[in-house]
Design an enzyme around this catalytic site. Structure first.
Site, short mmCIF file in Angstrom:
data_model
loop_
_atom_site.label_atom_id
_atom_site.label_comp_id
_atom_site.label_asym_id
_atom_site.label_seq_id
_atom_site.Cartn_x
_atom_site.Cartn_y
_atom_site.Cartn_z
N PHE A 28 0.82 -1.21 0.00
CA PHE A 28 0.00 0.00 0.00
C PHE A 28 0.86 1.26 0.00
O PHE A 28 1.74 1.42 0.86
CB PHE A 28 -0.88 -0.03 1.26
CG PHE A 28 -1.91 1.05 1.36
CD1 PHE A 28 -3.04 1.04 0.57
CD2 PHE A 28 -1.75 2.07 2.28
CE1 PHE A 28 -4.00 2.03 0.68
CE2 PHE A 28 -2.71 3.07 2.41
CZ PHE A 28 -3.84 3.04 1.60
N SER A 96 3.34 -6.77 2.97
CA SER A 96 2.34 -5.82 3.45
C SER A 96 1.01 -6.06 2.74
O SER A 96 0.53 -7.20 2.69
CB SER A 96 2.86 -4.39 3.26
OG SER A 96 2.07 -3.46 3.94
N MET A 97 0.40 -5.04 2.13
CA MET A 97 -0.83 -5.28 1.39
C MET A 97 -0.59 -6.23 0.22
O MET A 97 -1.52 -6.93 -0.23
CB MET A 97 -1.42 -3.97 0.88
CG MET A 97 -2.78 -4.14 0.19
SD MET A 97 -3.45 -2.62 -0.49
CE MET A 97 -2.41 -2.40 -1.96
N ASP A 198 7.52 -4.61 13.76
CA ASP A 198 6.83 -3.92 12.67
C ASP A 198 5.98 -2.77 13.22
O ASP A 198 5.15 -2.97 14.10
CB ASP A 198 5.93 -4.93 11.95
CG ASP A 198 5.36 -4.42 10.63
OD1 ASP A 198 5.21 -3.19 10.49
OD2 ASP A 198 5.05 -5.26 9.77
N HIS A 227 9.19 -3.11 8.96
CA HIS A 227 8.12 -3.62 8.12
C HIS A 227 8.61 -4.04 6.73
O HIS A 227 8.26 -5.10 6.23
CB HIS A 227 7.04 -2.54 7.97
CG HIS A 227 5.89 -2.95 7.11
ND1 HIS A 227 5.06 -3.99 7.44
CD2 HIS A 227 5.43 -2.45 5.92
CE1 HIS A 227 4.13 -4.13 6.50
NE2 HIS A 227 4.34 -3.21 5.57
#
Length: 258
Positions: A28, A96-97, A198, A227
């Protein structure tokens, strides 16, 4: 943020006898820059790798505000189907996303039967109550500060937006909730990697994934990274573990085309 060539969609050079097809998804507000080292590492070991650029990303945050989770998913789905036509069974990974999108592909009845292995790195699977307010707030405050850049290495800067469009946060929330509800349909073997420190995605997202998917799960702790572990201190170990997982769980591209 100025975006370089590293933020463009990327495909590895053709291999005469590829190890298999691999789709890697960025996160994202980010770009393929976040997964480029991962992609190049696996390409050097014989994989046919693709890293698509999600709609609304790599341009302006205002353009991202006009994109939807369906737009993002359609892009990775088209890439997955194209790779499957070429290789049969493929591997899918994301951060992540991008990990959320990879999991969503493994839930898709048209795509899942041809996914041999998943690699999910700090995948978003827990939404925040604050996210629910984002669409309404976006009418008053279209964007807030950046969420990108959680990297412990001081010499690395993520190519991502320096603003976060709130309308898009609502789209992210919808994607996360939809994907979380379907985790029980995932049968592909998954490597689930998590950075305990994270600051972007709650680390308990990895617990949610591991406890709900139907297929076998391996877990990896990224203790030295933030992250964006694919750009951080644990990157080399992560890539090696990813390669091992794919080789162990997937037939070769030649076998899947027979």
């Amino acid at each position: 943020m100025a975006f370089s060539e590293l933020s463009q969609p990327w495909r590895s050079a053709p291999h005469s006898n590829p190890a298999g097809g691999l789709l890697l998804c960025h996160g994202f507000t980010g770009t393929p820059h976040a997964v480029r080292p991962w992609a190049e590492d696996h390409a050097a070991h014989g994989w046919d790798v693709r890293t698509p650029l999600l709609p609304g990303h790599g341009s302006t945050w205002q353009e991202m505000s006009a994109s939807t989770w369906q737009d993002w998913y359609r892009t990775v789905r088209e890439s997955a189907l194209e790779l499957q036509r070429e290789h049969g069974t493929i591997g899918v990974g994301g951060i992540s996303m991008g990990g959320t999108l990879a999991a969503a592909l493994a839930e898709d009845p048209a795509v899942a039967p041809h996914i041999g292995a998943l690699v999910l790195v700090n995948a978003a699977m827990v939404d925040s109550p604050v996210w629910a307010l984002a669409p309404a707030l976006s009418r008053l405050v279209p964007s807030v500060g950046a969420i990108a850049g959680d990297i412990r290495r001081e010499d690395v800067v993520e190519e991502a937006y320096d603003r976060t469009p709130l309308r898009a946060v609502g789209e992210l929330r919808a994607l996360v909730r939809r994907t979380r509800e379907g985790l029980g349909r995932i049968t592909a073997p998954a490597l689930v990697a998590v950075s305990p420190q994270d600051r972007t995605v709650p680390p308990r997202s990895s617990d949610v994934i591991a406890s709900r998917v139907a297929g076998p799960v391996e877990r990896m702790t990224l203790g030295a990274s933030g992250h964006l572990a694919t750009l951080d201190h644990d990157a080399e170990d992560l890539f090696a573990r990813s390669r091992a997982h794919l080789v162990r769980r997937m037939p070769t591209s030649t076998e899947t085309r027979r």
